[in-house]
Scaffold this motif. Structure first.
Motif, PDB file in Angstrom:
ATOM      1  N   PHE A 124       8.483  27.566  44.318  1.00 58.13           N
ATOM      2  CA  PHE A 124       7.051  27.832  44.456  1.00 58.13           C
ATOM      3  C   PHE A 124       6.443  27.007  45.591  1.00 58.13           C
ATOM      4  O   PHE A 124       5.242  26.742  45.608  1.00 58.13           O
ATOM      5  CB  PHE A 124       6.320  27.575  43.132  1.00 58.13           C
ATOM      6  CG  PHE A 124       7.030  28.157  41.940  1.00 58.13           C
ATOM      7  CD1 PHE A 124       7.195  29.532  41.825  1.00 58.13           C
ATOM      8  CD2 PHE A 124       7.566  27.343  40.962  1.00 58.13           C
ATOM      9  CE1 PHE A 124       7.872  30.082  40.745  1.00 58.13           C
ATOM     10  CE2 PHE A 124       8.256  27.880  39.883  1.00 58.13           C
ATOM     11  CZ  PHE A 124       8.402  29.245  39.770  1.00 58.13           C
ATOM     12  N   ARG A 140       2.625  28.311  45.858  1.00 60.06           N
ATOM     13  CA  ARG A 140       2.775  29.765  45.901  1.00 60.06           C
ATOM     14  C   ARG A 140       1.470  30.472  46.283  1.00 60.06           C
ATOM     15  O   ARG A 140       0.494  30.422  45.547  1.00 60.06           O
ATOM     16  CB  ARG A 140       3.269  30.275  44.551  1.00 60.06           C
ATOM     17  CG  ARG A 140       3.708  31.731  44.573  1.00 60.06           C
ATOM     18  CD  ARG A 140       4.327  32.118  43.247  1.00 60.06           C
ATOM     19  NE  ARG A 140       4.904  33.453  43.287  1.00 60.06           N
ATOM     20  CZ  ARG A 140       5.590  34.010  42.276  1.00 60.06           C
ATOM     21  NH1 ARG A 140       5.778  33.318  41.166  1.00 60.06           N
ATOM     22  NH2 ARG A 140       6.078  35.232  42.378  1.00 60.06           N
ATOM     23  N   PHE A 158       2.257  34.033  36.837  1.00 57.02           N
ATOM     24  CA  PHE A 158       2.199  32.659  37.335  1.00 57.02           C
ATOM     25  C   PHE A 158       0.744  32.271  37.606  1.00 57.02           C
ATOM     26  O   PHE A 158       0.281  31.188  37.223  1.00 57.02           O
ATOM     27  CB  PHE A 158       3.036  32.565  38.614  1.00 57.02           C
ATOM     28  CG  PHE A 158       3.318  31.173  39.103  1.00 57.02           C
ATOM     29  CD1 PHE A 158       4.313  30.404  38.530  1.00 57.02           C
ATOM     30  CD2 PHE A 158       2.613  30.630  40.171  1.00 57.02           C
ATOM     31  CE1 PHE A 158       4.601  29.125  39.003  1.00 57.02           C
ATOM     32  CE2 PHE A 158       2.885  29.360  40.647  1.00 57.02           C
ATOM     33  CZ  PHE A 158       3.886  28.602  40.057  1.00 57.02           C
ATOM     34  N   SER A 191      -1.224  32.059  34.219  1.00 50.77           N
ATOM     35  CA  SER A 191      -0.864  30.862  33.462  1.00 50.77           C
ATOM     36  C   SER A 191      -1.583  29.631  33.995  1.00 50.77           C
ATOM     37  O   SER A 191      -2.144  28.831  33.230  1.00 50.77           O
ATOM     38  CB  SER A 191       0.655  30.661  33.521  1.00 50.77           C
ATOM     39  OG  SER A 191       1.026  29.468  32.858  1.00 50.77           O
ATOM     40  N   HIS A 192      -1.573  29.472  35.313  1.00 52.53           N
ATOM     41  CA  HIS A 192      -2.236  28.308  35.901  1.00 52.53           C
ATOM     42  C   HIS A 192      -3.749  28.397  35.763  1.00 52.53           C
ATOM     43  O   HIS A 192      -4.423  27.378  35.564  1.00 52.53           O
ATOM     44  CB  HIS A 192      -1.824  28.149  37.362  1.00 52.53           C
ATOM     45  CG  HIS A 192      -0.439  27.598  37.525  1.00 52.53           C
ATOM     46  ND1 HIS A 192       0.683  28.388  37.444  1.00 52.53           N
ATOM     47  CD2 HIS A 192       0.005  26.331  37.747  1.00 52.53           C
ATOM     48  CE1 HIS A 192       1.761  27.640  37.613  1.00 52.53           C
ATOM     49  NE2 HIS A 192       1.382  26.389  37.788  1.00 52.53           N
ATOM     50  N   LEU A 204      -0.183  36.837  43.219  1.00 51.76           N
ATOM     51  CA  LEU A 204      -0.874  35.723  42.563  1.00 51.76           C
ATOM     52  C   LEU A 204      -2.380  35.684  42.801  1.00 51.76           C
ATOM     53  O   LEU A 204      -3.155  35.536  41.839  1.00 51.76           O
ATOM     54  CB  LEU A 204      -0.224  34.399  42.989  1.00 51.76           C
ATOM     55  CG  LEU A 204      -0.663  33.152  42.239  1.00 51.76           C
ATOM     56  CD1 LEU A 204       0.463  32.149  42.153  1.00 51.76           C
ATOM     57  CD2 LEU A 204      -1.884  32.473  42.879  1.00 51.76           C
TER      58      LEU A 204
END
Length: 744
Positions: A422, A540, A658, A661-662, A713
């Motif tokens: 990442f 990322r 991803f 989640s963050h 993302l």
């Protein structure tokens, strides 16, 4: 071997158009030949037809130089070569090859230019073409920016085609027939009478010939590309036989770990190692830059001993905690100084309509890959060998050479598969630390592994950032948008650690905001560079990771204020046809115009144009007694020609999850100058039961070739935040969202 060595050093494939300076294998030469790096240690009896194809008596090796950090880079590179070479990529060998400028990336530097990917004007086209020139002349052997496929698409297919035709020419001369009378299949040249001659028996003859320029096959003739494919690494990863840096085993190996100041660069005043030295298996303990190294007979013993060392750390400067760091960002915003203003259209200060003012914040984030940082180094005064997983192997050689005092040519890098990155594998600290340790043990390989705590507390983070947004609405439409983004410069920090100067504005600070393809009458995007404190790095999707949230949340707030539909108003504003296409596709997938979610449910839209890829996402959430639950995510993206629909689905859905989640849970905070999160239990992420249903569509309506590892993302966080607003009426302007809402 003399004749083979001379001929194989000729110009080889490096692009997709012929210009002044000479042509070989059908493509660019840029006025100078690039040597085939495979010749340096060519085994006896082996032959190399170009830098991507090595053949010996045991079989064929395809060189796939872009790092594989879990995104399937090896598999797609192997398929690009194999499609033209006529071999089965699942049965031939692959290798990352040596660290070499021959494997330069001609696409990645374009991300540093203020050129909108949707802009097809002369200046933009010229700038993007210059990226390839820069990549070649700097020897930029680098993986990043979702450029593996765009950069490799022509190079590797042409290398495979040239090798195939050169092998056929060797048979044509041997049999006295025309090359066009021959065909190839499964690693063999097939003669007119049906005789099958394996490539392994032809390679030496072929390598002595002039390379054959060969046209590329029409996609209609592809046998694997463009169709669902099984990745070449899937069996090894599914059976536990994949080999990573932590699996390196060499004779007479030592094992090591390090403990360094939690404040990067803070130094060490003294240490007490008495308890550690008395523990079993300890070989040596000594100081290294900013801390100590423990060398033992296995990694576990090294880590356990390191935990007992007591340190007196060096002085600590700068803000000590998050409050001080936020204050630094606020001061930068208040200063009026700016790093960039690539977009300044109309007059936002005089725009008519109802005004909205707001502010958004995102925290520091860790890359947090599963495989902790590690490297193995074998040092001798004459030569140093390095085994590690890295996205920039030529820079690894340069950085290690600085430590050992050797010439870069004396450092050999063996690149390995990575257990995640990442962006983490663009750093060098653990490699240079291993080199420091190995110099104390010449002639013995040293494998150094960071503990999980060392890895978590010594990151190079995604920057924290603040954005101040404003805009106006009038007549049910968005009339103006003004966004100012303050963050540390990733380029200044990351490139500075390599010892290179950084000049001009950092495009990453405003990426995916300044170039968002919306035709808003009055629009301004300003970047503010915050003074360097915490070392930061590429994470990322880099700046787009937070700017997608900033821009799309501000736009959504303005659309709501205008009383407009979130999809319809975005479509009205989008001036780029492929961008409109992905938003229309996502809306269709989610039945946006159909029956609306019932009470307690809400849908949110997010769109971002990053790394040349427009991507739209719609997220649906529902309220439950346990908190908010994500039910569905619909993703549409335009990457152009889809080479592997299975992996496209994996990359776009993985990027979105991803990001979600963050956005929901993750942050790195500071107290007493050091990160407070020491392991995964403190760096929370989405749990398996929280993963929503995900549907992905790659449109494939343009002729572009784009990567998909990062563009999935940036739209995720704003789509989720906008969905939460639709479901609850609560507008979230700071991540992680779990600070303000509960998730089921």
């Amino acid at each position: 071997m003399g004749k083979l060595r001379t001929i194989a050093r000729r110009t080889f494939l490096i692009g997709s158009a012929a210009i002044a300076g000479g042509v070989a294998f059908g493509v660019w030469a840029y006025r100078r030949d690039v040597e085939n790096p495979l010749l340096a240690d060519l085994p006896e009896g082996a032959a190399t037809l170009n830098p991507y194809v090595l053949i010996d008596a045991d079989g064929i090796t395809l060189i796939t130089p872009r790092a594989d950090v879990g995104q399937g880079a090896v598999s797609i590179q192997a398929h690009l070569l194999a499609e033209e070479l006529d071999v089965d990529p699942s049965v031939v060998r692959t290798s990352f090859g040596p660290a070499s400028s021959a494997y330069y990336n001609g696409k990645v530097s374009a991300e540093g230019f203020p050129l909108a990917a949707w802009d097809d004007g002369f200046v933009a086209r010229t700038g993007r073409a210059a990226s390839d020139v820069i990549g070649k002349f700097t020897g930029l052997h680098l993986t990043g920016g979702s450029t593996t496929v765009p950069d490799a698409y022509d190079k590797l297919r042409a290398a495979g085609a040239s090798a195939r035709e050169t092998l056929k020419e060797a048979v044509a001369q041997r049999l006295g027939v025309e090359r066009d009378a021959l065909s190839t299949e499964d690693g063999h040249v097939i003669a007119p009478d049906g005789t099958r001659l394996p490539y392994t028996e032809l390679a030496a003859d072929a390598a002595a010939l002039e390379p054959i320029e060969a046209p590329l096959r029409d996609p209609a003739q592809w046998r694997a590309l463009g169709k669902p494919m099984r990745r070449t690494d899937i069996v090894a990863k599914s059976t536990g036989t994949a080999r990573y840096g932590t699996d390196v085993t060499l004779p007479d190996m030592l094992h090591a770990t390090v403990v360094t100041n939690p404040v990067l660069g803070g130094g060490m005043a003294s240490m007490d190692v008495a308890e550690a030295e008395a523990m079993p298996g300890i070989v040596a303990i000594y100081a290294i830059t900013d801390g100590a190294a423990v060398v033992a007979d296995n990694t576990w013993r090294a880590i356990k001993a390191a935990q007992t060392i007591r340190f007196d750390w060096g002085p600590q400067d700068g803000p000590a905690d998050n409050d001080g760091l936020w204050a630094l960002h606020e001061a930068a915003l208040d200063s009026g100084d700016r790093d960039s203003r690539f977009t300044d259209e109309g007059d936002v200060d005089a725009a008519p309509g109802t005004r909205l003012d707001t502010e958004y914040r995102v925290p520091f984030l860790h890359h947090a890959p599963l495989e902790p940082a590690n490297a193995t180094v074998l040092y001798t005064p004459e030569r140093t060998q390095v085994w590690t997983a890295h996205q920039a192997p030529t820079f690894v050689a340069q950085q290690v050479a600085k430590v050992t005092g050797q010439d870069t040519e004396q450092v050999e890098v063996h690149n390995l598969q990575s257990g995640g990155s990442f962006g983490h594998r663009l750093e060098f600290l653990w490699v240079t630390q291993t080199a420091e340790i190995a110099m104390q043990h010449p002639g013995r390989p040293v494998r150094m592994t960071w503990s999980r705590e060392q890895d978590m507390t010594h990151p190079f983070l995604r920057p924290m950032a603040i954005a101040r947004g404003a805009g106006t609405t009038e007549g049910g439409q968005v009339r103006s948008l003004d966004l100012t983004i303050a963050a540390q410069s990733v380029a200044e920090s990351q490139v500075g650690r390599l010892g290179f100067p950084v000049m001009g504005p950092d495009v990453a600070i405003v990426a995916a905001a300044w170039d968002a393809p919306y035709a808003i009458p009055d629009r301004r995007v300003t970047g503010v560079r915050v003074p360097a404190t915490i070392p930061v790095s590429s994470w990322r999707s880099v700046g787009a990771s937070h700017n997608g949230f900033f821009f799309e949340t501000l736009l959504d707030e303005l659309i709501h204020q205008a009383g407009a539909d979130p999809v319809a108003e975005r479509l009205r504003l989008l001036h780029h046809a492929p961008s409109r296409g992905v938003l229309e596709a996502a809306a269709e997938m989610a039945s946006w115009d159909g029956p609306q979610p019932g009470p307690g449910r809400g849908r949110g839209v997010g769109f971002a144009f990053s790394f040349g890829v427009p991507c739209a996402q719609i997220v649906e959430v529902e309220q439950t007694d346990a908190g908010l639950r994500l039910t569905d995510v619909w993703i549409a993206a335009e990457v152009g020609r889809v080479l592997d629909p299975v992996n496209l689905d994996a990359q776009l859905s993985g990027g979105a999850l991803f990001g979600l989640s963050h956005a929901m849970f993750s942050e790195i905070t500071f107290a007493d100058h050091a990160p407070e999160q020491w392991n995964y239990d403190g760096y929370e992420g989405m749990r398996q039961w929280q993963v929503p249903r995900v549907q992905v569509r790659g449109l494939g309506t343009t002729g572009d070739i784009r990567g998909a590892g990062e563009p999935g993302l940036p739209p995720a966080a704003p789509a989720l935040g906008n969905a939460i607003f639709a479901a609850t009426g609560q507008r979230l302007r700071q991540m992680p969202f779990a600070r303000d809402v509960d998730f089921a």
